[in-house]
Design a protein around this motif. Structure first.
Motif, PDB file in Angstrom:
ATOM      1  N   ASN A 112       0.812  -1.223   0.000  1.00  0.00           N
ATOM      2  CA  ASN A 112       0.000   0.000   0.000  1.00  0.00           C
ATOM      3  C   ASN A 112       0.847   1.276   0.000  1.00  0.00           C
ATOM      4  N   HIS A 113       2.130   1.133   0.267  1.00  0.00           N
ATOM      5  CA  HIS A 113       3.005   2.310   0.322  1.00  0.00           C
ATOM      6  C   HIS A 113       3.674   2.612  -1.019  1.00  0.00           C
ATOM      7  N   GLN A 167       3.378   2.811  -5.423  1.00  0.00           N
ATOM      8  CA  GLN A 167       2.441   2.977  -6.525  1.00  0.00           C
ATOM      9  C   GLN A 167       2.837   2.083  -7.698  1.00  0.00           C
ATOM     10  N   LYS A 208      -0.745   2.188  -3.674  1.00  0.00           N
ATOM     11  CA  LYS A 208      -0.731   3.572  -3.184  1.00  0.00           C
ATOM     12  C   LYS A 208      -1.518   4.471  -4.138  1.00  0.00           C
TER      13      LYS A 208
END
Lengths: 171, 171
Positions: B60-61, B63, B169
């Motif tokens: 999730n951190h 892209q 992200k």
């Protein structure tokens, strides 16, 4: 690009399958032991994004898939494939059916017989050798699958996992 | 069970890598072409569930990860490994660092040199043969990875994908 959908059983079952595949399965080095759900279909890079979204929805409709194995079987006389038979299972059949309808794929002409291939492209003698030596062996494996995988085929015939879909019903 | 974390590049790059690996990489049949992020660590069935949740957070951190390849390189004199070099890349380095810190793994003693192995366990002559024939070749590949994979090792040394983590992200 050619894609397929499969379940990988756990390591214990994969190791067992590989010990038998090594000698009898020419695809031993191309893909780990697996249960095929959709053998292959074509999709381009754009289409696969849509397909991926649809597969996520399918995965949301299932909680888990029981995999029970009691024996080895063969597709003879249709072909000389020897396999670990997955015992009949409503969830697995439903998952197979929903995948075909969701992806608008033509239903296969044969009934869905879930299995883990151990030997294929065998000569008559190889088939006899393998099947007769294994058919009386009792297996008693049971495990629960909580995911399936979308894979694509490379030029050398090996398969790479593109994405995993966790079964998420009621989670 | 032994686990590892890797990125699979796209089919085109994998096919290119395999065409070179076939002759020079004894692990050709054990895993598709990949960029190793965490080479291997031990985890049991319970631990891997927690690790899986942590990896989802890591994903999730980020892209996306740019993968640029311009040339072939070698780890000699450290070892006789020939590889496609991934050009320096902050996202990839950050992902590597965050994976190690999140999983509380001991930092490797060597700097992270992202690469796709083409040849390994080569004799001096094989290394010379491979590297001298490829070192002048120019590559100009560029693609974007949007996922990484958690894999486990089977007894025969092959690797099965356990789970895919999409970089999410800002999505």
């Amino acid at each position: 690009m050619k894609y397929g959908i499969a379940i990988f059983p756990g390591k214990e079952l994969q190791d067992l399958a590989n010990s038998l595949r090594k000698r009898f399965d020419p695809k031993y080095a191309l893909i780990p032991p697996h249960i095929t759900l959709v053998s292959d279909f074509e999709a381009n890079n754009e289409e696969i994004k849509e397909i991926s979204k649809k597969l996520e929805q399918v995965a949301n409709h299932f909680q888990s898939i029981d995999l029970k194995i009691k024996k080895i079987s063969t597709f003879q006389p249709v072909n000389n494939v020897v396999y670990l038979k997955i015992e009949p299972n409503v969830d697995l059949t439903d998952l197979h059916t929903e995948l075909f309808s969701t992806l608008h794929l033509e239903k296969p002409t044969h009934a869905f017989v879930p299995h883990i291939t151990l030997g294929q492209e065998l000569s008559h003698d190889q088939h006899l050798d393998m099947y007769s030596s294994l058919r009386m062996r009792k297996f008693n494996y049971e495990e629960t699958a909580d995911r399936f995988h979308l894979l694509y085929e490379l030029e050398n015939g090996s398969w790479t996992v593109f994405e995993t879909f966790r079964l998420r019903k009621d989670k």
